[in-house]
Design an enzyme around this catalytic site. Structure first.
Site, PDB file in Angstrom:
ATOM      1  N   CYS A 183      49.884  59.398 -30.390  1.00 38.44           N
ATOM      2  CA  CYS A 183      51.206  59.080 -29.838  1.00 38.44           C
ATOM      3  C   CYS A 183      51.051  57.976 -28.805  1.00 38.44           C
ATOM      4  O   CYS A 183      49.966  57.775 -28.262  1.00 38.44           O
ATOM      5  CB  CYS A 183      51.880  60.306 -29.244  1.00 38.44           C
ATOM      6  SG  CYS A 183      51.234  60.821 -27.652  1.00 38.44           S
ATOM      7  N   CYS A 207      47.056  63.453 -27.761  1.00 40.64           N
ATOM      8  CA  CYS A 207      48.495  63.225 -27.755  1.00 40.64           C
ATOM      9  C   CYS A 207      48.997  63.654 -26.376  1.00 40.64           C
ATOM     10  O   CYS A 207      48.193  63.957 -25.500  1.00 40.64           O
ATOM     11  CB  CYS A 207      49.214  63.935 -28.897  1.00 40.64           C
ATOM     12  SG  CYS A 207      49.325  65.708 -28.777  1.00 40.64           S
ATOM     13  N   CYS A 261      45.254  56.910 -21.870  1.00 41.26           N
ATOM     14  CA  CYS A 261      43.883  57.247 -22.262  1.00 41.26           C
ATOM     15  C   CYS A 261      42.853  56.487 -21.432  1.00 41.26           C
ATOM     16  O   CYS A 261      42.862  55.255 -21.401  1.00 41.26           O
ATOM     17  CB  CYS A 261      43.694  56.931 -23.739  1.00 41.26           C
ATOM     18  SG  CYS A 261      42.056  57.329 -24.343  1.00 41.26           S
TER      19      CYS A 261
END
Length: 154
Positions: A85, A12, A92
């Site tokens: 999230c 997150c 990422c």
């Protein structure tokens, strides 16, 4: 077949609430066959005290968890990345050995407003939502490992 447990990395943004709730819950449900860790794209530097408190309510201790940056895991093998999230999903990277990626967003309880009890209720609600999702995931992975073991034994 490797005897090493596959690593599941939960991401997150701040690695202070949602990812630690998910890490604690998935580790409790699947820690016997998965290595579960969490990190953030912009780590807050702490685990939210209400997150620790609501996990203690259900018997899962995350008080020793620390807030980490997602880049800390770029050197190791990560089999599965789960973002909880939207910001983490966009930031990422691809990890070495990564086979799976899931995006399961949850509301951020760190933004809860109101009285202390209202904030606790929001943390509990998000914890329960994460618990349902990650318990189902753990059950599916356990079935997957059992099927693979049966095929290997045949």
């Amino acid at each position: 077949m490797s005897t090493e447990k596959p690593t599941v990395l939960i991401l997150c943004t701040g690695n202070s609430c949602r990812s630690h709730l998910a890490e604690g819950l998935l580790r409790a449900a699947a820690g016997d066959f998965l290595n579960v860790v969490s990190a953030g794209s912009k780590p807050a530097g702490y685990v939210h005290p209400i997150a620790i408190e609501v996990m203690n309510e259900i018997g899962v201790d995350i008080s020793a968890h620390t807030s980490k940056h997602m880049n800390e895991f770029l050197e190791g093998t990560v089999e599965t990345v789960i973002t909880v999230c939207g910001n983490a999903d966009q930031a990422c990277p691809i990890y070495p050995g990564q086979v799976n990626r899931h995006h399961w967003p949850f509301e951020d309880p760190a933004h809860a407003t109101g009285t202390d009890e209202e904030k606790m209720e929001m943390f509990r609600r998000v914890r329960n939502e994460i618990r349902r999702t990650f318990t189902a995931y753990a059950d599916g992975r356990r079935d997957q490992f059992k099927s693979a073991a049966k095929k290997g034994a045949a």
